[in-house]
Write a protein that holds these residues in place. Structure first.
Motif, short mmCIF file in Angstrom:
data_model
loop_
_atom_site.label_atom_id
_atom_site.label_comp_id
_atom_site.label_asym_id
_atom_site.label_seq_id
_atom_site.Cartn_x
_atom_site.Cartn_y
_atom_site.Cartn_z
N UNK A 108 0.83 -1.21 0.00
CA UNK A 108 0.00 0.00 0.00
C UNK A 108 0.87 1.26 0.00
N UNK A 109 1.99 1.20 0.69
CA UNK A 109 2.90 2.35 0.74
C UNK A 109 3.46 2.65 -0.65
N UNK A 110 3.81 1.61 -1.39
CA UNK A 110 4.30 1.83 -2.75
C UNK A 110 3.20 2.32 -3.68
N UNK A 111 2.02 1.74 -3.57
CA UNK A 111 0.91 2.18 -4.42
C UNK A 111 0.54 3.64 -4.17
N UNK A 112 0.66 4.06 -2.92
CA UNK A 112 0.28 5.43 -2.55
C UNK A 112 1.43 6.42 -2.62
N UNK A 113 2.63 5.93 -2.93
CA UNK A 113 3.83 6.76 -2.93
C UNK A 113 4.09 7.38 -1.56
N UNK A 114 3.93 6.55 -0.52
CA UNK A 114 4.31 6.99 0.82
C UNK A 114 3.24 7.69 1.60
N UNK A 115 1.97 7.35 1.35
CA UNK A 115 0.88 8.06 2.03
C UNK A 115 0.17 7.20 3.08
N UNK A 116 0.87 6.27 3.69
CA UNK A 116 0.18 5.36 4.60
C UNK A 116 0.48 5.66 6.06
N UNK A 117 -0.31 5.05 6.92
CA UNK A 117 -0.11 5.08 8.36
C UNK A 117 -0.89 3.93 8.98
N UNK A 118 -0.43 3.41 10.09
CA UNK A 118 -1.07 2.26 10.73
C UNK A 118 -1.22 2.55 12.22
N UNK A 119 -2.46 2.43 12.70
CA UNK A 119 -2.70 2.49 14.14
C UNK A 119 -2.89 1.07 14.66
N UNK A 120 -2.08 0.69 15.61
CA UNK A 120 -2.05 -0.66 16.15
C UNK A 120 -3.01 -0.77 17.33
N UNK A 121 -3.87 -1.78 17.29
CA UNK A 121 -4.78 -2.07 18.40
C UNK A 121 -4.47 -3.43 18.98
N UNK A 122 -4.78 -3.60 20.27
CA UNK A 122 -4.57 -4.89 20.91
C UNK A 122 -5.71 -5.85 20.64
N UNK A 123 -6.86 -5.33 20.22
CA UNK A 123 -8.05 -6.15 20.06
C UNK A 123 -8.82 -6.20 21.36
N UNK A 124 -10.14 -6.40 21.25
CA UNK A 124 -10.96 -6.40 22.46
C UNK A 124 -12.08 -7.42 22.42
N UNK A 125 -12.56 -7.76 21.23
CA UNK A 125 -13.72 -8.65 21.16
C UNK A 125 -13.28 -10.10 21.02
N UNK A 126 -13.79 -10.95 21.90
CA UNK A 126 -13.36 -12.35 21.92
C UNK A 126 -13.64 -13.05 20.60
N UNK A 127 -14.73 -12.70 19.91
CA UNK A 127 -15.07 -13.39 18.68
C UNK A 127 -14.04 -13.12 17.58
N UNK A 128 -13.43 -11.93 17.58
CA UNK A 128 -12.38 -11.63 16.60
C UNK A 128 -11.26 -12.67 16.63
N UNK A 129 -11.03 -13.22 17.81
CA UNK A 129 -9.86 -14.08 18.00
C UNK A 129 -10.12 -15.53 17.62
N UNK A 130 -11.23 -15.81 16.92
CA UNK A 130 -11.31 -17.11 16.27
C UNK A 130 -10.23 -17.20 15.20
N UNK A 131 -9.72 -16.06 14.75
CA UNK A 131 -8.62 -16.03 13.78
C UNK A 131 -7.27 -16.36 14.42
N UNK A 132 -7.17 -16.16 15.73
CA UNK A 132 -5.92 -16.45 16.44
C UNK A 132 -6.25 -16.68 17.91
N UNK A 133 -6.90 -17.80 18.23
CA UNK A 133 -7.39 -18.00 19.60
C UNK A 133 -6.30 -18.01 20.67
#
Length: 362
Positions: A108-133
């Motif tokens: 995405x950084x290359x496609x946008x020519x350096x216009x990206x940013x990422x906010x990191x979250x720890x996660x909070x909802x138990x159901x989300x973590x069926x992807x990584x229990x």
């Protein structure tokens, strides 16, 4: 102060397969129309000079059901725009291998020519973590550890991981990004400890005005600033971190029109959010799930009235101007304007035009 646009999702799950009209008036399936609207609104925000567009990571819920992968949607937004920054708000880091995050966002950084940013979250909802229990119990520790790994991988450092045979091998993330430094935020739902952790890691911070008083928010910003100033320097990070606050936003013709337009959609969104919170086995105590429909209506009305009194950009240009000045006095550097809480695309676009006029005045 910078103004950005944030999507967080207000969707009727029952409408997913029904035809509806997108921002251009075409009749398409429900989720297709939602993506068309996101694209149209983002292009408008790009044209109007907004700083960034934020898209979240949500899984298996009514609220935010069209946002499973901010990198995937961000790639589409990157090639459809020219200057607006494309950011994850937020990426649930414990659900992903840090190498995968570095790879995806380098694209995405290359496609946008350096216009990206990422906010990191720890996660909070138990159901989300069926992807990584296995990552749920220690998700906070994993997230803070992997922030450092992300920085090293982005910089091109070879980092050791375990391969398919159980051996440790050094891996360098590819492709190489356009930007030498990955702009990072830490997402907080309000915990003072997370504000301080963001400062110690020297990331920016993405918070929200809701759920706290002005005085509480001022104290958290102060604690973040102190922790950031005292933390060891990180390569490429600025001497002062960016405080970004999410606020529900709709600039109307006048206060009465704005409140009339947002009242129903925002209250419905709040009720959906309460239901999602009640289903969280990792944090809910069952009380929210036991509320009657009448009690949910009362709770939503109370929250709506509180949003009108402080912390939102819901009202006339004059009302929103005062709110922005107040947030600037608190030490906010950027407002992420949460716009898709249930309004139609035409109303969102009209409000965005009025907000852009206000931004120019400021």
């Amino acid at each position: 102060m910078d103004l950005s646009v944030m999507f967080f999702g207000a969707d009727d799950a029952s409408a997913a397969g029904r035809p509806t009209k997108n921002a251009d008036g075409a009749s398409v399936a429900g989720h297709t129309a939602k993506y068309d609207d996101i694209m149209a609104i983002t292009k408008a925000a790009d044209r109007l000079g907004f700083t960034a567009v934020w898209t979240p990571e949500r899984h298996f819920q009514q609220v935010g059901q069209v946002f499973p992968n901010p990198a995937l949607l961000g790639a589409a937004l990157a090639v459809a725009t020219e200057r607006i920054h494309v950011r994850a708000g937020s990426l649930v880091l414990p659900l992903h291998h840090p190498l995968r995050v570095a790879e995806d966002w380098a694209v995405v950084d290359n496609l946008s020519r350096g216009r990206i940013g990422v906010s990191v979250a720890t996660g909070w909802h138990s159901k989300d973590f069926v992807l990584a229990p296995d990552a749920f119990a220690d998700r906070r520790e994993r997230a803070w550890r992997d922030v450092e790994l992300l920085r090293r991988l982005w910089a091109g450092e070879a980092v050791e991981f375990t391969d398919g045979t159980g051996e440790r091998v050094a891996v360098t993330s590819q492709p190489r990004p356009h930007s030498p430094v990955l702009p990072l935020w830490t997402t907080t739902s309000g915990s003072p400890q997370t504000w301080e952790a963001a400062g110690r890691m020297r990331t920016n911070i993405l918070g929200a005005t809701i759920g706290q008083t002005r005085e509480e928010l001022a104290e958290k910003i102060r604690r973040y600033r102190d922790a950031y100033e005292q933390a060891p320097e990180q390569p490429g990070t600025p001497p002062r971190g960016t405080v970004t606050l999410m606020a529900h936003t709709y600039v109307g013709v006048d206060d009465e029109q704005a409140r009339r337009s947002v009242g129903g959609p925002l209250k419905a969104y709040l009720k959906s959010y309460v239901a999602q919170t009640a289903a969280n086995k990792g944090g809910a105590d069952g009380r929210a799930g036991a509320l009657t429909e009448a009690q949910l209506d009362t709770l939503a009305d109370f929250a709506f009235q509180r949003y009108l009194s402080w912390g939102s950009l819901l009202g006339s240009a004059q009302t929103c101007r005062k709110s922005l000045a107040d947030l600037a006095d608190l030490g906010c550097d950027e407002v992420a304007c949460f716009i898709d809480f249930g309004l139609g695309a035409d109303e969102v676009l009209a409000g965005l035009e009025r907000l852009a006029e206000l931004r120019e005045e400021l």
